[in-house]
Write a protein that holds these residues in place. Structure first.
Motif, PDB file in Angstrom:
ATOM      1  N   LEU A  98       0.828  -1.133  -0.030  1.00  0.00           N
ATOM      2  CA  LEU A  98       0.231   0.010   0.022  1.00  0.00           C
ATOM      3  C   LEU A  98       1.011   1.317  -0.031  1.00  0.00           C
ATOM      4  N   SER A  99       0.266   2.290  -0.609  1.00  0.00           N
ATOM      5  CA  SER A  99       1.073   3.507  -0.522  1.00  0.00           C
ATOM      6  C   SER A  99      -0.214   4.790  -0.050  1.00  0.00           C
ATOM      7  N   LEU A 100       0.416   6.055   0.553  1.00  0.00           N
ATOM      8  CA  LEU A 100      -0.444   6.938   0.768  1.00  0.00           C
ATOM      9  C   LEU A 100       0.050   8.207   0.328  1.00  0.00           C
ATOM     10  N   THR A 107      -6.088  22.892   9.239  1.00  0.00           N
ATOM     11  CA  THR A 107      -6.039  22.849  10.697  1.00  0.00           C
ATOM     12  C   THR A 107      -6.711  21.696  11.266  1.00  0.00           C
ATOM     13  N   ARG A 108      -7.831  21.300  10.732  1.00  0.00           N
ATOM     14  CA  ARG A 108      -8.655  20.180  11.213  1.00  0.00           C
ATOM     15  C   ARG A 108      -8.806  19.068  10.469  1.00  0.00           C
ATOM     16  N   ARG A 109      -8.464  19.159   9.267  1.00  0.00           N
ATOM     17  CA  ARG A 109      -8.973  17.929   8.186  1.00  0.00           C
ATOM     18  C   ARG A 109      -7.528  17.618   7.278  1.00  0.00           C
ATOM     19  N   VAL A 110      -7.768  16.289   7.018  1.00  0.00           N
ATOM     20  CA  VAL A 110      -6.714  15.629   6.208  1.00  0.00           C
ATOM     21  C   VAL A 110      -7.240  14.931   5.125  1.00  0.00           C
ATOM     22  N   HIS A 111      -6.646  15.099   3.848  1.00  0.00           N
ATOM     23  CA  HIS A 111      -7.361  14.492   2.706  1.00  0.00           C
ATOM     24  C   HIS A 111      -6.268  13.515   2.032  1.00  0.00           C
ATOM     25  N   LEU A 112      -6.779  12.243   2.215  1.00  0.00           N
ATOM     26  CA  LEU A 112      -5.878  11.088   1.766  1.00  0.00           C
ATOM     27  C   LEU A 112      -5.906  10.474   0.632  1.00  0.00           C
ATOM     28  N   PHE A 113      -5.146   9.725  -0.232  1.00  0.00           N
ATOM     29  CA  PHE A 113      -5.541   8.819  -1.230  1.00  0.00           C
ATOM     30  C   PHE A 113      -4.408   7.853  -0.792  1.00  0.00           C
ATOM     31  N   HIS A 114      -5.067   6.305  -1.001  1.00  0.00           N
ATOM     32  CA  HIS A 114      -4.302   5.043  -0.958  1.00  0.00           C
ATOM     33  C   HIS A 114      -4.504   4.340  -2.230  1.00  0.00           C
ATOM     34  N   THR A 127      -8.093   1.531  -4.815  1.00  0.00           N
ATOM     35  CA  THR A 127      -7.761   2.890  -4.437  1.00  0.00           C
ATOM     36  C   THR A 127      -8.742   3.188  -3.436  1.00  0.00           C
ATOM     37  N   ALA A 128      -8.383   4.221  -2.397  1.00  0.00           N
ATOM     38  CA  ALA A 128      -9.254   4.787  -1.407  1.00  0.00           C
ATOM     39  C   ALA A 128      -8.993   6.238  -1.435  1.00  0.00           C
ATOM     40  N   GLU A 129     -10.094   7.020  -1.401  1.00  0.00           N
ATOM     41  CA  GLU A 129      -9.847   8.339  -0.934  1.00  0.00           C
ATOM     42  C   GLU A 129     -10.600   8.558   0.251  1.00  0.00           C
ATOM     43  N   HIS A 130      -9.968   9.298   1.395  1.00  0.00           N
ATOM     44  CA  HIS A 130     -10.639   9.558   2.735  1.00  0.00           C
ATOM     45  C   HIS A 130     -10.273  11.043   3.092  1.00  0.00           C
ATOM     46  N   LEU A 131     -11.314  11.578   3.398  1.00  0.00           N
ATOM     47  CA  LEU A 131     -11.248  12.742   4.401  1.00  0.00           C
ATOM     48  C   LEU A 131     -11.312  12.479   5.824  1.00  0.00           C
ATOM     49  N   ASP A 167      -6.689  10.549 -11.178  1.00  0.00           N
ATOM     50  CA  ASP A 167      -7.947  11.158 -11.932  1.00  0.00           C
ATOM     51  C   ASP A 167      -9.064  10.712 -11.118  1.00  0.00           C
ATOM     52  N   VAL A 168      -9.088   9.778 -10.242  1.00  0.00           N
ATOM     53  CA  VAL A 168     -10.432   9.532  -9.322  1.00  0.00           C
ATOM     54  C   VAL A 168     -10.638  10.379  -8.290  1.00  0.00           C
ATOM     55  N   VAL A 169      -9.753  11.206  -7.656  1.00  0.00           N
ATOM     56  CA  VAL A 169      -9.890  11.963  -6.569  1.00  0.00           C
ATOM     57  C   VAL A 169     -11.138  13.123  -6.767  1.00  0.00           C
ATOM     58  N   GLY A 170     -11.758  13.082  -5.976  1.00  0.00           N
ATOM     59  CA  GLY A 170     -13.172  14.002  -6.100  1.00  0.00           C
ATOM     60  C   GLY A 170     -13.979  13.670  -6.758  1.00  0.00           C
ATOM     61  N   ARG A 171     -13.904  12.677  -7.518  1.00  0.00           N
ATOM     62  CA  ARG A 171     -15.074  12.092  -8.549  1.00  0.00           C
ATOM     63  C   ARG A 171     -16.255  11.636  -8.198  1.00  0.00           C
TER      64      ARG A 171
END
Length: 177
Positions: A98-100, A107-114, A127-131, A167-171
């Motif tokens: 896995l990669s991240l 200051t409060r949020r983190v947007h990640l992609f795996h 793949t996974a996108e997390h907020l 390309d899948v981020v935010g889709r």
């Protein structure tokens, strides 16, 4: 009482070195497909993809400096949204790597992609996108990350800013017509 335990529970956090280069992307978690994750179709069940992405997030938290001691202090990161894209099947015993990538933060949020890849063939499996949001556990509300964690996130984000945004981020999800 049984509860979900990540493979990193009790391992503490990694020491942070401001002078160290931050890998882009981070590669912190590897695991074989467990027999417990295989469903009646003979491949990894959909919920187990999320379980493995969660373990990757836990490895990241420890890289960042969040562990049991931090949570005992009354704060943690909670996932508020997840989008998983399953690309290929994984069967029992196959190696997963896995990669991240930190896409953004404030200051409060983190947007990640795996990314989850086959450990031998490097084929993209999912793949996974997390907020995530930083929370004050006792108050049940979001709260600012401490400055030292904001500083570390900024360093990671600077390193990861050179990576392309997948390309899948935010889709949005839906049926295209």
């Amino acid at each position: 009482m049984d509860r979900v335990v990540t493979p990193y529970e009790g391992s503490g956090r990694r020491p942070w070195d401001d002078a160290a280069e931050v890998p882009a992307p981070l590669r912190l978690h590897r695991t074989p497909v467990s027999s417990r994750w295989v469903d009646y179709n003979g491949h990894m069940s959909e919920s187990c993809y999320l379980l493995v992405f969660g373990d990757n997030s836990d490895a990241f938290f420890r890289y960042l400096g969040i562990d049991e001691q931090y949570r005992e202090g009354g704060h943690s990161l909670y996932t508020v949204e997840t989008h998983i894209h399953n690309r290929r099947e994984a069967v029992e015993g196959e190696p997963l790597t896995l990669s991240l990538q930190v896409l953004d933060h404030d200051t409060r949020r983190v947007h990640l992609f795996h990314e989850m890849r086959h450990g031998q063939t490097d084929v993209l499996l999912a793949t996974a996108e997390h907020l995530l949001v930083h929370v004050d556990i006792d108050r049940g509300r979001s709260s600012d990350l401490p400055h030292h964690l904001q500083h570390r996130l900024a360093a990671i984000h600077r390193s990861h800013a050179a990576l392309p945004v997948p390309d899948v981020v935010g889709r949005p999800m839906g049926i295209r017509r």
